[in-house]
Design an enzyme around this catalytic site. Structure first.
Site, PDB file in Angstrom:
ATOM      1  N   HIS A 188     -62.668  26.627  53.926  1.00  0.00           N
ATOM      2  CA  HIS A 188     -61.963  25.346  54.060  1.00  0.00           C
ATOM      3  C   HIS A 188     -61.373  24.901  52.710  1.00  0.00           C
ATOM      4  O   HIS A 188     -61.134  25.719  51.836  1.00  0.00           O
ATOM      5  CB  HIS A 188     -62.889  24.308  54.690  1.00  0.00           C
ATOM      6  CG  HIS A 188     -63.527  24.817  55.943  1.00  0.00           C
ATOM      7  ND1 HIS A 188     -62.859  24.906  57.135  1.00  0.00           N
ATOM      8  CD2 HIS A 188     -64.777  25.316  56.170  1.00  0.00           C
ATOM      9  CE1 HIS A 188     -63.657  25.419  58.064  1.00  0.00           C
ATOM     10  NE2 HIS A 188     -64.827  25.689  57.502  1.00  0.00           N
ATOM     11  N   GLU A 199     -68.125  20.146  54.431  1.00  0.00           N
ATOM     12  CA  GLU A 199     -68.372  21.573  54.253  1.00  0.00           C
ATOM     13  C   GLU A 199     -67.573  22.148  53.083  1.00  0.00           C
ATOM     14  O   GLU A 199     -68.084  22.976  52.317  1.00  0.00           O
ATOM     15  CB  GLU A 199     -68.033  22.327  55.542  1.00  0.00           C
ATOM     16  CG  GLU A 199     -68.342  23.815  55.477  1.00  0.00           C
ATOM     17  CD  GLU A 199     -67.940  24.563  56.733  1.00  0.00           C
ATOM     18  OE1 GLU A 199     -68.163  25.787  56.784  1.00  0.00           O
ATOM     19  OE2 GLU A 199     -67.394  23.924  57.661  1.00  0.00           O
ATOM     20  N   HIS A 257     -69.671  29.698  54.175  1.00  0.00           N
ATOM     21  CA  HIS A 257     -69.515  28.555  55.079  1.00  0.00           C
ATOM     22  C   HIS A 257     -70.866  27.881  55.312  1.00  0.00           C
ATOM     23  O   HIS A 257     -71.919  28.425  54.996  1.00  0.00           O
ATOM     24  CB  HIS A 257     -68.951  29.007  56.429  1.00  0.00           C
ATOM     25  CG  HIS A 257     -67.519  29.423  56.378  1.00  0.00           C
ATOM     26  ND1 HIS A 257     -66.493  28.604  56.788  1.00  0.00           N
ATOM     27  CD2 HIS A 257     -66.944  30.568  55.949  1.00  0.00           C
ATOM     28  CE1 HIS A 257     -65.339  29.236  56.619  1.00  0.00           C
ATOM     29  NE2 HIS A 257     -65.594  30.433  56.108  1.00  0.00           N
ATOM     30  N   GLU A 292     -73.009  31.798  57.140  1.00  0.00           N
ATOM     31  CA  GLU A 292     -73.217  30.407  57.557  1.00  0.00           C
ATOM     32  C   GLU A 292     -74.570  30.004  56.989  1.00  0.00           C
ATOM     33  O   GLU A 292     -75.622  30.349  57.537  1.00  0.00           O
ATOM     34  CB  GLU A 292     -73.184  30.264  59.069  1.00  0.00           C
ATOM     35  CG  GLU A 292     -71.820  30.494  59.708  1.00  0.00           C
ATOM     36  CD  GLU A 292     -70.891  29.290  59.601  1.00  0.00           C
ATOM     37  OE1 GLU A 292     -71.263  28.303  58.917  1.00  0.00           O
ATOM     38  OE2 GLU A 292     -69.798  29.324  60.215  1.00  0.00           O
TER      39      GLU A 292
END
Length: 306
Positions: A139, A154, A207, A269
């Site tokens: 992101h 995030e 992430h 993640e």
């Protein structure tokens, strides 16, 4: 005589096309150039009147994606950028060999701002000396990613974690490249293009997870193809004992940055920012150091076995 007339006519037509369409873009072949001038301007468009978005120095290298009337298109800050070709010196053809044969390259392909090469303390005996590790903080910019407990974004967490990973990898000799080094938007297409443009040995996308049910927690490592599975397993199995998060396992997923990469690629993640227990761990500097240590150990195991 008739053949000569036809030939002259064809030449005239071709010349007319070149004169009428002087700005036609011709696809390049991934050539690499050395920068031959200090403070060489990097511009947003192939024009001396275009905005200057950065500068390159002698010793930097540029990968050519296309050429347009004397300008070379490359990537800078994760975005399309242009450099005057007259100040570039041809080096070598872009190497497209399979990533696992790219053992111990002596330099990173670029030392410009982006993709940023973070390594500056390598030694010949360092465990990861010569390996190019592309880190991809998820992101950024107008894409905050998931919003978690207490408004945690995030994009901020991924960048902070990535910088810690980079520091750990640098300390044992890796050439660390980042798809973004600050809070800016980089498209998925550009993240993959950046990875493909450099002699990337592995690509790691960072992430944090989120879910509507706040009880969801833990960490995953994702891969796309069987060629990436060994990397995923090495990194994941070194991460799990380092961090105090539920182990959700190594999982195959069809993510864009994995599916379209040419280097072995994984996506991490690192816990759920929508879970209060995970967030209490994730937000600490200790957690980021532990993640960095786990990834570093996993990469050492991976390269030693290949």
């Amino acid at each position: 005589m008739k053949k000569l007339y036809i030939l002259l006519t064809c030449c005239t037509i071709i010349l007319a096309i070149l004169l009428l369409f002087p700005n036609q873009t011709y696809a390049a072949n991934g050539d690499i150039y050395d920068v031959g001038q200090a403070n060489l301007n990097v511009r947003s468009e192939p024009s001396i009147d275009a905005e200057i978005i950065g500068k390159l120095q002698v010793g930097n290298q540029v990968v050519e994606f296309q050429e347009k009337h004397g300008w070379v298109q490359t990537y800078y800050g994760g975005k399309e950028a242009w450099v005057a070709k007259q100040y570039l010196l041809k080096t070598t053809q872009m190497n497209h060999v399979q990533p696992k044969t790219r053992k111990k390259s002596t330099t990173a392909i670029t030392k410009s701002e982006q993709p940023q090469v973070a390594n500056s303390h390598t030694t010949e005996n360092s465990a990861l000396n010569g390996y190019n590790i592309m880190l991809d903080p998820g992101h950024g910019g107008n894409d905050p990613g998931s919003i978690g407990v207490d408004g945690y974004e995030e994009k901020i967490l991924t960048l902070a974690t990535t910088h810690e990973i980079a520091k750990q990898l640098e300390s044992i000799g890796a050439n660390v490249l980042l798809t973004r080094s600050k809070d800016e938007y980089v498209s998925l297409e550009d993240r993959v293009a950046i990875s493909k443009a450099y002699l990337t040995h592995v690509f790691i996308s960072v992430h944090y997870n989120a879910f509507a049910d706040a009880s969801a927690q833990g960490m995953n490592t994702f891969y796309y193809s069987n060629a990436d599975k060994e990397l995923a397993e090495n990194v994941h199995h070194n991460l799990v004992p380092k961090v105090n998060l539920q182990d959700r396992g190594v999982v195959q997923k069809n993510y864009y940055v994995l599916r379209n990469n040419t280097a072995p690629a994984i996506l991490l993640e690192l816990g759920f920012i929508t879970n209060p227990d995970d967030v209490s761990i994730i937000q600490t500097n200790q957690f980021k150091r532990q993640v960095a240590e786990g990834i570093t150990n996993g990469l050492q195991d991976y390269f030693q076995s290949n």
